[in-house]
Write an enzyme that holds these catalytic residues in place. Structure first.
Site, short mmCIF file in Angstrom:
data_model
loop_
_atom_site.label_atom_id
_atom_site.label_comp_id
_atom_site.label_asym_id
_atom_site.label_seq_id
_atom_site.Cartn_x
_atom_site.Cartn_y
_atom_site.Cartn_z
N ASP A 150 46.23 37.64 30.63
CA ASP A 150 45.52 38.46 31.63
C ASP A 150 45.46 39.94 31.25
O ASP A 150 45.42 40.80 32.13
CB ASP A 150 46.21 38.29 32.99
CG ASP A 150 45.34 38.76 34.15
OD1 ASP A 150 44.11 38.76 34.00
OD2 ASP A 150 45.90 39.15 35.19
N CYS A 208 31.88 22.35 50.56
CA CYS A 208 32.98 23.05 51.23
C CYS A 208 32.76 24.56 51.20
O CYS A 208 32.40 25.14 50.17
CB CYS A 208 34.30 22.71 50.55
SG CYS A 208 35.74 23.54 51.27
N CYS A 211 36.82 28.69 51.77
CA CYS A 211 37.23 29.99 51.22
C CYS A 211 36.24 31.09 51.60
O CYS A 211 36.63 32.22 51.92
CB CYS A 211 37.40 29.91 49.71
SG CYS A 211 35.93 29.41 48.80
N CYS A 215 37.52 34.38 54.14
CA CYS A 215 37.75 35.72 53.59
C CYS A 215 37.48 36.78 54.66
O CYS A 215 36.35 36.91 55.14
CB CYS A 215 36.84 35.95 52.38
SG CYS A 215 37.06 37.59 51.64
N CYS A 236 37.48 42.83 48.09
CA CYS A 236 38.61 41.91 48.00
C CYS A 236 39.92 42.60 48.37
O CYS A 236 40.21 43.71 47.91
CB CYS A 236 38.69 41.35 46.58
SG CYS A 236 40.10 40.27 46.29
N CYS A 263 46.45 39.06 48.07
CA CYS A 263 45.96 38.18 49.13
C CYS A 263 45.82 36.77 48.58
O CYS A 263 45.39 36.58 47.45
CB CYS A 263 44.61 38.68 49.65
SG CYS A 263 43.91 37.68 50.97
N CYS A 266 41.99 32.84 50.20
CA CYS A 266 40.99 31.91 49.66
C CYS A 266 41.63 30.74 48.94
O CYS A 266 41.00 29.69 48.76
CB CYS A 266 40.01 32.64 48.74
SG CYS A 266 40.74 33.32 47.24
N CYS A 270 42.16 26.34 50.60
CA CYS A 270 41.49 25.41 49.69
C CYS A 270 42.08 24.00 49.84
O CYS A 270 43.28 23.81 49.70
CB CYS A 270 41.64 25.88 48.25
SG CYS A 270 40.86 24.78 47.04
#
Length: 373
Positions: A150, A208, A211, A215, A236, A263, A266, A270
């Site tokens: 990352d 679906c 999410c 939010c 976000c 957070c 979302c 799921c």
């Protein structure tokens, strides 16, 4: 021995990764979407994402590792043992039914699950280094190699989908049909001549919208005309509480609730996490004390007593250190204002005289919010 894909994947599993796959050279299916996203300014203040040289490297792995031939993409679970929809979020509940779990006490801080233990950059990075050493030993020669967790100019989730680890959910997370989405990704670029594993092509989100509807800030925008999920990072809560270094827009502050770092909403809502998420066996991700679930008043007082250097010492090895002292205290002030209790006034009055103008402004906002409620 001949080092093939099956051996490489088996070694990754033996090191402790939950999933692993291999990809080789190939054109990116996601790069056009990424360029459009950046050109639209949806990345907010994360300017490093738009750097032209790094954008070019994202589109061509040879620019990152000359002689690139294959990459191992690994996943490492950080799922906790709490319910998939934890008592800190409002689950998406069918009309007429009661929520499965009550909202968490608004007087206590919520920290994103991934940030409750040791910094994943170090945990996954150490395992990738051990994996690279093992593969080099098995190959019987030095390898050209480069590992990323990352931090590099890669489209990690696209690489993971190409390696067969899941699909892009509408929440922009990578989702595996038997593991959900609570996992970190790591990528090991090599010059090994491995065969690719089967890519993941199917989209199992279907109709679906849980999410998207859950939010609080409307950051999730659905899929674009190429089928890629789109997020406005500027909305976000993770961006607002971590990446944004200045004031949080006032209109978005109430939606943050008592989330002081990141957070999970979302992911919490799921269905794939509700059905398949299982607690990680990695002890490094066990929650450290004094973060998630901490009294907002006590946390604010703690931070007010710290210097910036003391904060970094206190949170050494924790993802929370990324927010820095002023950023985390800013977030706690917002959470105290959203709680709205008179009991928060003394610590907010103290914060309103903090040395940081960022903290002072958010403390004043919180005091006004309590006064007018």
């Amino acid at each position: 021995m001949t080092l093939d894909t099956a051996h490489a994947v088996a070694e990754a599993r033996a090191i402790g990764f939950d999933m692993a796959g291999v990809l080789t050279r190939g054109d990116s299916d996601h790069m056009a979407h990424f360029r459009t996203w950046v050109d639209s300014g949806l990345h907010g203040e994360m300017a490093y994402l738009a750097r032209p040289d790094l954008v070019r490297r994202r589109s061509d792995l040879d620019r990152t590792l000359p002689g690139f031939r294959s990459a191992l993409v690994v996943a490492h679970s950080y799922a906790g043992d709490e319910p998939a929809t934890s008592p800190g979020e409002e689950p998406a509940t069918p009309p007429g039914e009661e929520p499965a779990t009550p909202p968490r006490d608004p007087a206590r801080a919520i920290v994103a699950r991934y940030a409750r233990g040791r910094d994943y950059h170090h945990v996954v990075g150490d395992k990738l280094a051990a994996l690279a050493d093992r593969l080099e030993h098995l190959a019987g020669r030095p390898l050209r190699r480069r590992a990323y967790v990352d931090t590099g100019p890669l489209l990690e989730r696209e690489l993971a989908a190409r390696a067969g680890l899941g699909w892009f959910g509408k929440n922009t997370m990578l989702i595996h049909p038997r593991r959900g989405s609570y996992f970190f990704l790591g990528v090991l670029l090599t010059d090994l001549p491995l065969e690719p594993t089967a890519p993941f092509r199917e989209d199992h989100c279907g109709t679906c919208r849980r999410c998207l509807d859950a939010c609080p800030t409307g950051a999730l925008l659905g899929r674009d005309d190429r089928g890629a999920p789109v997020m406005d990072a500027r909305l976000c809560i993770s961006y607002l509480t971590i990446e944004l270094k200045g004031p949080i827009p006032e209109g978005l502050r109430p939606a943050i609730g008592n989330r002081v770092f990141g957070c999970d909403i979302c992911q919490e809502v799921c269905p794939w996490n509700e059905k398949f998420s299982e607690p990680t066996a990695e002890p490094a991700y066990a929650p450290r004390g004094g973060l998630d679930g901490a009294s907002l008043i006590d946390l604010a007082a703690r931070l007010l007593d710290m210097s910036g250097k003391a904060f970094l010492r206190e949170f050494l090895g924790s993802p929370v250190s990324r927010a820095r002292r002023n950023g985390l205290l800013r977030n706690v002030c917002v959470a105290l204002g959203n709680w709205g209790a008179k009991a928060a006034v003394p610590v907010l009055e103290r914060a309103a005289h903090d040395r940081s103008e960022l903290v002072r402004e958010h403390a004043r906002w919180a005091l006004k919010r309590i006064e007018t409620n």
